[in-house]
Design a protein around this motif. Structure first.
Motif, PDB file in Angstrom:
ATOM      1  N   LYS A   1      -8.202  14.391 -19.013  1.00  0.00           N
ATOM      2  CA  LYS A   1      -8.722  13.158 -19.609  1.00  0.00           C
ATOM      3  C   LYS A   1      -8.299  11.907 -18.820  1.00  0.00           C
ATOM      4  O   LYS A   1      -8.932  10.864 -18.923  1.00  0.00           O
ATOM      5  N   ARG A   2      -7.191  12.028 -18.109  1.00  0.00           N
ATOM      6  CA  ARG A   2      -6.733  10.849 -17.362  1.00  0.00           C
ATOM      7  C   ARG A   2      -7.742  10.497 -16.273  1.00  0.00           C
ATOM      8  O   ARG A   2      -8.281  11.391 -15.613  1.00  0.00           O
ATOM      9  N   PRO A   3      -8.033   9.185 -16.067  1.00  0.00           N
ATOM     10  CA  PRO A   3      -8.953   8.803 -14.981  1.00  0.00           C
ATOM     11  C   PRO A   3      -8.384   9.181 -13.615  1.00  0.00           C
ATOM     12  O   PRO A   3      -7.165   9.175 -13.422  1.00  0.00           O
ATOM     13  N   LYS A   4      -9.285   9.497 -12.744  1.00  0.00           N
ATOM     14  CA  LYS A   4      -8.871   9.858 -11.389  1.00  0.00           C
ATOM     15  C   LYS A   4      -8.308   8.628 -10.686  1.00  0.00           C
ATOM     16  O   LYS A   4      -8.933   7.586 -10.631  1.00  0.00           O
ATOM     17  N   GLU A   5      -7.105   8.775 -10.191  1.00  0.00           N
ATOM     18  CA  GLU A   5      -6.421   7.641  -9.560  1.00  0.00           C
ATOM     19  C   GLU A   5      -6.649   7.660  -8.054  1.00  0.00           C
ATOM     20  O   GLU A   5      -6.498   8.693  -7.403  1.00  0.00           O
ATOM     21  N   GLY A   6      -7.016   6.480  -7.534  1.00  0.00           N
ATOM     22  CA  GLY A   6      -7.210   6.323  -6.097  1.00  0.00           C
ATOM     23  C   GLY A   6      -6.718   4.950  -5.656  1.00  0.00           C
ATOM     24  O   GLY A   6      -6.097   4.221  -6.430  1.00  0.00           O
ATOM     25  N   MET A   7      -7.007   4.557  -4.449  1.00  0.00           N
ATOM     26  CA  MET A   7      -6.562   3.259  -3.916  1.00  0.00           C
ATOM     27  C   MET A   7      -7.742   2.553  -3.260  1.00  0.00           C
ATOM     28  O   MET A   7      -8.623   3.194  -2.687  1.00  0.00           O
ATOM     29  N   LYS A   8      -7.737   1.247  -3.354  1.00  0.00           N
ATOM     30  CA  LYS A   8      -8.712   0.438  -2.617  1.00  0.00           C
ATOM     31  C   LYS A   8      -8.047  -0.881  -2.233  1.00  0.00           C
ATOM     32  O   LYS A   8      -7.032  -1.280  -2.806  1.00  0.00           O
TER      33      LYS A   8
ATOM     34  N   LEU B   1       0.826  -1.203   0.000  1.00  0.00           N
ATOM     35  CA  LEU B   1       0.000   0.000   0.000  1.00  0.00           C
ATOM     36  C   LEU B   1       0.867   1.263   0.000  1.00  0.00           C
ATOM     37  O   LEU B   1       0.597   2.228  -0.731  1.00  0.00           O
ATOM     38  N   ASP B   2       1.942   1.263   0.810  1.00  0.00           N
ATOM     39  CA  ASP B   2       2.841   2.419   0.867  1.00  0.00           C
ATOM     40  C   ASP B   2       3.501   2.681  -0.484  1.00  0.00           C
ATOM     41  O   ASP B   2       3.638   3.842  -0.926  1.00  0.00           O
ATOM     42  N   SER B   3       3.923   1.607  -1.149  1.00  0.00           N
ATOM     43  CA  SER B   3       4.570   1.760  -2.451  1.00  0.00           C
ATOM     44  C   SER B   3       3.607   2.353  -3.479  1.00  0.00           C
ATOM     45  O   SER B   3       3.966   3.255  -4.251  1.00  0.00           O
ATOM     46  N   LEU B   4       2.361   1.866  -3.461  1.00  0.00           N
ATOM     47  CA  LEU B   4       1.363   2.380  -4.398  1.00  0.00           C
ATOM     48  C   LEU B   4       1.039   3.838  -4.094  1.00  0.00           C
ATOM     49  O   LEU B   4       0.921   4.681  -5.000  1.00  0.00           O
ATOM     50  N   ARG B   5       0.889   4.167  -2.815  1.00  0.00           N
ATOM     51  CA  ARG B   5       0.615   5.561  -2.429  1.00  0.00           C
ATOM     52  C   ARG B   5       1.742   6.484  -2.869  1.00  0.00           C
ATOM     53  O   ARG B   5       1.509   7.606  -3.374  1.00  0.00           O
ATOM     54  N   LYS B   6       2.988   6.003  -2.720  1.00  0.00           N
ATOM     55  CA  LYS B   6       4.136   6.819  -3.120  1.00  0.00           C
ATOM     56  C   LYS B   6       4.122   7.087  -4.622  1.00  0.00           C
ATOM     57  O   LYS B   6       4.375   8.224  -5.067  1.00  0.00           O
TER      58      LYS B   6
ATOM     59  N   SER C   1       3.018  11.051  -8.981  1.00  0.00           N
ATOM     60  CA  SER C   1       2.328  11.448 -10.204  1.00  0.00           C
ATOM     61  C   SER C   1       1.578  12.766 -10.002  1.00  0.00           C
ATOM     62  O   SER C   1       1.621  13.669 -10.853  1.00  0.00           O
ATOM     63  N   SER C   2       0.882  12.881  -8.875  1.00  0.00           N
ATOM     64  CA  SER C   2       0.163  14.130  -8.574  1.00  0.00           C
ATOM     65  C   SER C   2       1.129  15.295  -8.399  1.00  0.00           C
ATOM     66  O   SER C   2       0.871  16.422  -8.858  1.00  0.00           O
ATOM     67  N   LYS C   3       2.271  15.047  -7.742  1.00  0.00           N
ATOM     68  CA  LYS C   3       3.268  16.097  -7.541  1.00  0.00           C
ATOM     69  C   LYS C   3       3.846  16.578  -8.876  1.00  0.00           C
ATOM     70  O   LYS C   3       4.049  17.787  -9.099  1.00  0.00           O
TER      71      LYS C   3
END
Length: 557
Positions: free
Chosen positions: A254-261, A187-192, A197-199
């Protein structure tokens, strides 16, 4: 004073040995079941309840303690309290008059006790009685001391097992902690990655924003003779930057909104839900050599029970049988690729389909069995199934590198029979060592079983018509052959160590001694061509299966 004693009521066959004292006060005829020595009252089941309310500290004796009732003595009948006066020679019993009236009216020989006792005081048997009683009392004392030690050992064993269970729980907690750690790291790796990408997008937007502001500011500050020309140049550059910025904005939008689940592994929770406990607590039997009795069995009766269901395409072939502690029977059907669950009346109540043929099965513990599943050159697996609420459920499985013809279990170890070699596996599928190699070019080994103490391993060599007994490291101890034992296939060892082996071509089941040296009895003859056998100690029955739509249940005595 206590009243009662033996009574025969006129005009009725009803005979009472002791009458309830309280009921007699109300002219009722009720048989006493209890006696209170403090009150000297005989009491029925109803009156003893009332007595207990008013006299809570009184000790009351029941029928099983009739020797504590008032008036008990050696010359009185234990059951009725009357004086013993005759001996029934037919039943070898001392009797009072009530005994004779109730139970011995039709007996052919009844002797008078004084006549039988004449001169008895001088006999050897009477003189040796005190010594015999002393010896028996010593044995009782020894047994009492032994049982006291057993209770102390049981308490220690309980504490040790509690510690084992807690250690297992700690080990499970460690495994769960490690799983949680790995999942959180993922989860930490994916969040990073998502945060970076957002940064990057934020930095790009800020940079272009600054560039556009700078260009407009400089455009507005142009002066001099070349103002018009330079303004045109600035205009063109601003248009180019606007176009570039617009393209960048559209790409981001246009890029899909990226989130985590989080999606849990359902197999983990399902596996835990299928468990009834962390393991199985079982009674461990240890028998001394003096009490290690071998029972030689013979057939009392034989019954057939159908094990075919509508889904079966062709005739059944029962290649494995196990009985669960609650009395249900699990069988595997080689031809129809399924395991079937039978109730205590041998009626099918559930089944579980397999990906290939089940060659054999063995009981593990609790309600769990292991099944050897094979499809030549394609699939070699061991499947574990458990019974939960009257249904069979697959729990786990592991894969091997070769065909498994037979499988046995003892104290967490699996004994796996291939065509020529016997291996020892752990319960989770790790091969520990090779125990025995028949060194034959033929498919020799057809079955295996382990003695309750784990000291002996039995294997059958079908092509050589032999039962071989090995020690626990695989050295041959004994080899058994018998003209009746043609093509030995299945065998089983009961929890108390009785050994049964099937002859396929001779269509029999033999009982052999625990060393596997000699035949004790031919317990079943003329059965189906047997390919599986199980001995139920609860019902003293052999359950035999083979190439037939029925299993044979043979009651032994």
């Amino acid at each position: 004073m206590a009243s009662g004693g033996s009574s025969i009521y006129k005009g009725s066959d009803l005979i009472r040995d002791y009458n309830c004292s309280k009921c007699e006060e109300d002219d009722l005829n009720t048989e006493a079941q209890h006696f209170c020595p403090q009150c000297e009252h005989y009491l029925c089941d109803k009156c003893v309840g009332v007595h207990g309310v008013y006299f809570k500290k009184h000790t009351v004796y029941g029928r099983r303690e009739i020797q504590m009732w008032s008036g008990f003595s050696l010359d009185k009948c234990d059951q009725h309290g009357d004086k013993l006066n005759v001996h029934c020679d037919d039943h070898k019993e001392l009797c009072c008059s009530v005994c004779v009236a109730l139970n011995h009216r039709l007996c052919s020989s009844i002797s008078h006790l004084p006549d039988m006792a004449r001169g008895f005081l001088k006999t050897k048997e009477f003189k040796q009685l005190p010594a015999a009683v002393d010896q028996m009392r010593s044995m009782l004392d020894e047994l009492r001391n032994a049982r006291m030690k057993d209770r102390a050992s049981l308490r220690d064993s309980y504490k040790n097992l509690i510690a084992e269970i807690k250690d297992l729980r700690k080990e499970i907690n460690k495994i769960l902690d490690e799983l949680e750690k790995n999942t959180v790291e993922q989860l930490d790796s994916l969040r990073k990655d998502l945060d970076q990408s957002s940064k990057d997008d934020l930095d790009t937007c800020a940079h272009m924003n600054d560039q556009l502001k700078t260009m407009v500011d400089k455009l507005q500050q142009i002066t001099g003779k070349l103002k018009e020309t330079n303004s045109y140049i600035g205009f063109i550059k601003c248009q180019t930057m606007l176009s570039k910025t617009n393209s960048m904005v559209q790409n981001i939008q246009k890029r899909p909104k990226e989130g985590m689940k989080f999606k849990s592994d359902e197999s983990v929770t399902q596996f835990l839900r299928n468990l009834n406990n962390l393991g199985n607590v079982e009674i461990e039997l240890s028998m001394s050599k003096t009490t290690d009795t071998v029972h030689v069995y013979k057939t009392e009766s034989q019954s057939r029970f159908s094990v075919q269901i509508k889904k079966d395409g062709i005739q059944c072939n029962i290649s494995g049988i196990c009985e669960l502690p609650s009395g249900e029977v699990v069988i595997c059907d080689f031809i129809n690729n399924r395991v079937k669950l039978l109730n205590q009346q041998y009626k099918i109540i559930d089944h579980n389909d397999l990906p290939a043929s089940p060659w054999h099965m063995c009981y593990i513990s609790g309600n769990e069995v292991a099944v050897a599943v094979n499809d030549y050159n394609v699939l070699y697996e061991v499947h574990f199934l458990t019974m939960t609420r009257g249904q069979l459920q697959a729990v786990r499985k592991f894969t091997t590198d070769y065909h498994i013809s037979y499988i046995a279990h003892h104290q967490g170890q699996l004994y796996v029979c291939t065509e020529n070699v016997l291996y020892r596996y752990t319960i989770d599928g790790q091969m520990k060592n090779k125990i025995y190699d028949s060194k034959s070019y033929l498919n020799t080994l057809s079955s295996c079983a382990v003695s309750p103490d784990g000291e002996r391993i039995y294997v059958t060599k079908s092509s050589d018509h032999e039962l071989v007994t090995l020690d626990k490291v695989g050295q041959v101890l004994y080899t058994f052959e018998d003209p009746e034992l043609q093509t030995p296939t299945a065998l089983c060892v009961s929890p108390s160590g009785h050994v049964f082996v099937c002859g396929f071509d001779s269509r029999i089941v033999l009982q052999v001694d625990r060393e596997g040296r000699q035949k004790l009895a031919t317990v079943v003859t003329g059965t189906v061509y047997p390919e599986s056998v199980w001995f139920s100690e609860a019902t003293s029955s052999l359950i035999v299966g083979g190439r037939d739509n029925n299993i044979i249940v043979v009651k032994l005595c």
